[in-house]
Enzyme design. Structure first.
Site, PDB file in Angstrom:
ATOM      1  N   TYR A 101       0.863  -1.183   0.000  1.00 55.14           N
ATOM      2  CA  TYR A 101       0.000   0.000   0.000  1.00 55.14           C
ATOM      3  C   TYR A 101       0.900   1.233   0.000  1.00 55.14           C
ATOM      4  O   TYR A 101       1.862   1.318   0.766  1.00 55.14           O
ATOM      5  CB  TYR A 101      -0.893   0.042   1.239  1.00 55.14           C
ATOM      6  CG  TYR A 101      -1.588   1.379   1.419  1.00 55.14           C
ATOM      7  CD1 TYR A 101      -2.812   1.634   0.816  1.00 55.14           C
ATOM      8  CD2 TYR A 101      -0.989   2.406   2.143  1.00 55.14           C
ATOM      9  CE1 TYR A 101      -3.431   2.870   0.947  1.00 55.14           C
ATOM     10  CE2 TYR A 101      -1.590   3.647   2.283  1.00 55.14           C
ATOM     11  CZ  TYR A 101      -2.808   3.866   1.681  1.00 55.14           C
ATOM     12  OH  TYR A 101      -3.412   5.096   1.802  1.00 55.14           O
ATOM     13  N   GLU A 189      -3.851   7.299  -3.556  1.00 53.97           N
ATOM     14  CA  GLU A 189      -3.275   6.046  -3.068  1.00 53.97           C
ATOM     15  C   GLU A 189      -3.294   4.976  -4.150  1.00 53.97           C
ATOM     16  O   GLU A 189      -4.064   5.050  -5.117  1.00 53.97           O
ATOM     17  CB  GLU A 189      -4.030   5.538  -1.834  1.00 53.97           C
ATOM     18  CG  GLU A 189      -5.462   5.138  -2.077  1.00 53.97           C
ATOM     19  CD  GLU A 189      -6.154   4.645  -0.813  1.00 53.97           C
ATOM     20  OE1 GLU A 189      -6.995   3.734  -0.941  1.00 53.97           O
ATOM     21  OE2 GLU A 189      -5.867   5.171   0.274  1.00 53.97           O
TER      22      GLU A 189
END
Length: 384
Positions: A101, A189
């Site tokens: 991530y 993101e």
């Protein structure tokens, strides 16, 4: 403004980030044609702005034309967490061995942007932050100077990213921060960043939200907003029509209030008493009966809602006007779609209580009692 995945990936690709080959498709035949051009295996991904698409059946991996047709037929037109799927992204599958991530957002407590990296990619990052916060490395950035290369490397190494791909991941993080800054983003993101068996780094997903107040500076993003309107769900369209500030959440207890603070307090209480809020809906001050009726129509249109709690504190808004609106809305139904709990306080609250048709609603004197009753109703409806 929330970009769709395919739009965010276009922005990412233009910035030099490594994204898989992909094409947008709106029909089964278009999916098959796109898959032939991209090359099997491909992932067929519903283009709606919700998390957990894979678990909900909105993402499928296929290896042949027959499988592509079947998957496209299932996904196109499906209802995915209350959103209608009318487009899919046909994307080259990534043979990965690890998922990360990487993201950038604003840390309100620090008053600075924060860059984040975690080796627990491919899952709900909010759950990771709550259950194992140490699994996410964080580096705060001074916006006056931007992200220094050493900060990106620190975030990556602190997260435990393997050394042979660490510099490539740091490059992804640096580019994401630059996009966050240049495009007036609120959140950006990639979840997951995939590491292939050949040790290549690929941005397999893309999330990018833009500050609406800054769109005048970004003509390219404004065009994307207009393009995205064709996929706008019914609830968003209805909110625009009625002029409401409406935010759809993941729970089943519907919430209507007059004033952002009052609505937020109600959301917190729903959570406190064991429920899950389904929405944020502020009808504003001075709401007349017709606006109250429209608010109920909004919440009743959300299939996730199993009960509704009305929290009205009268200042400019009059309790009797709210009561009239509730009665008018509910009396138009042969059968009330969902249980409604009402709490009125402030201006003309007593008059409103007398007006309310208690055959159609449950009336509670305190906010705490109203929220608890609404949560109970939601639990009962959900178990049916």
């Amino acid at each position: 403004m929330k970009l769709h995945e395919y739009q965010a990936k276009q922005v990412f690709a233009d910035a030099g980030l490594p994204v898989p080959d992909s094409e947008l498709a709106a029909s089964v035949d278009e999916v098959v044609e796109a898959a032939d051009r991209v090359g099997y295996p491909v992932a067929i991904k519903a283009q709606v702005q919700v998390g957990g698409r894979g678990k909900a059946g909105g993402i499928e991996l296929v290896d042949s034309e027959e499988e592509a047709r079947e998957a496209a037929d299932r996904i196109l037109g499906m209802d995915l967490k209350g959103l209608h799927v009318d487009r899919v992204l046909v994307e080259a599958a990534v043979d990965f061995v690890n998922e990360l991530y990487v993201g950038v957002t604003m840390d309100r407590n620090e008053g600075k942007p924060v860059a984040m990296v975690s080796t627990k990619g491919g899952v709900d990052i909010e759950s990771v932050a709550e259950e194992t916060p140490e699994a996410i490395s964080r580096v705060h950035v001074d916006p006056s100077f931007g992200m220094h290369p050493f900060q990106a490397r620190k975030a990556v190494y602190d997260a435990g990213v393997e050394r042979d791909v660490a510099m490539d991941v740091a490059s992804v993080l640096t580019t994401l921060y630059q996009l966050w800054d240049d495009k007036d983003s609120t959140d950006i993101e990639v979840n997951p960043v995939m590491i292939t068996s050949d040790r290549e780094v690929v941005c397999a997903d893309a999330v990018m939200n833009i500050d609406d107040d800054a769109l005048f500076r970004h003509a390219d993003l404004r065009e994307m907003e207009e393009e995205g309107d064709t996929a706008q769900d019914d609830l968003e369209a209805k909110a625009d029509e009625y002029g409401f500030d409406y935010v759809r959440l993941s729970g089943n207890t519907g919430i209507i209030g007059n004033g952002a603070g009052l609505v937020m307090t109600t959301l917190d209480l729903v959570d406190y008493y064991g429920g899950e809020p389904a929405n944020f809906l502020d009808i504003g001050g001075g709401a007349k009966a017709s606006r109250v009726a429209n608010a109920l129509d909004m919440v009743f249109s959300d299939e996730n809602v199993d009960s509704v709690v009305f929290n009205i504190f009268g200042g400019i808004t009059r309790g009797d006007e709210v009561a009239k609106g509730i009665n008018e809305a509910l009396e138009s139904f042969d059968e009330i779609p969902k249980p409604v709990v009402v709490r009125l306080a402030g201006t003309n609250a007593e008059e409103g209580m007398e007006i309310l048709n208690t055959d159609l609603v449950t009336v509670e004197k305190t906010l705490e009692d109203a929220v608890q009753r609404a949560v109970e109703y939601a639990d009962t409806e959900a178990d049916k």
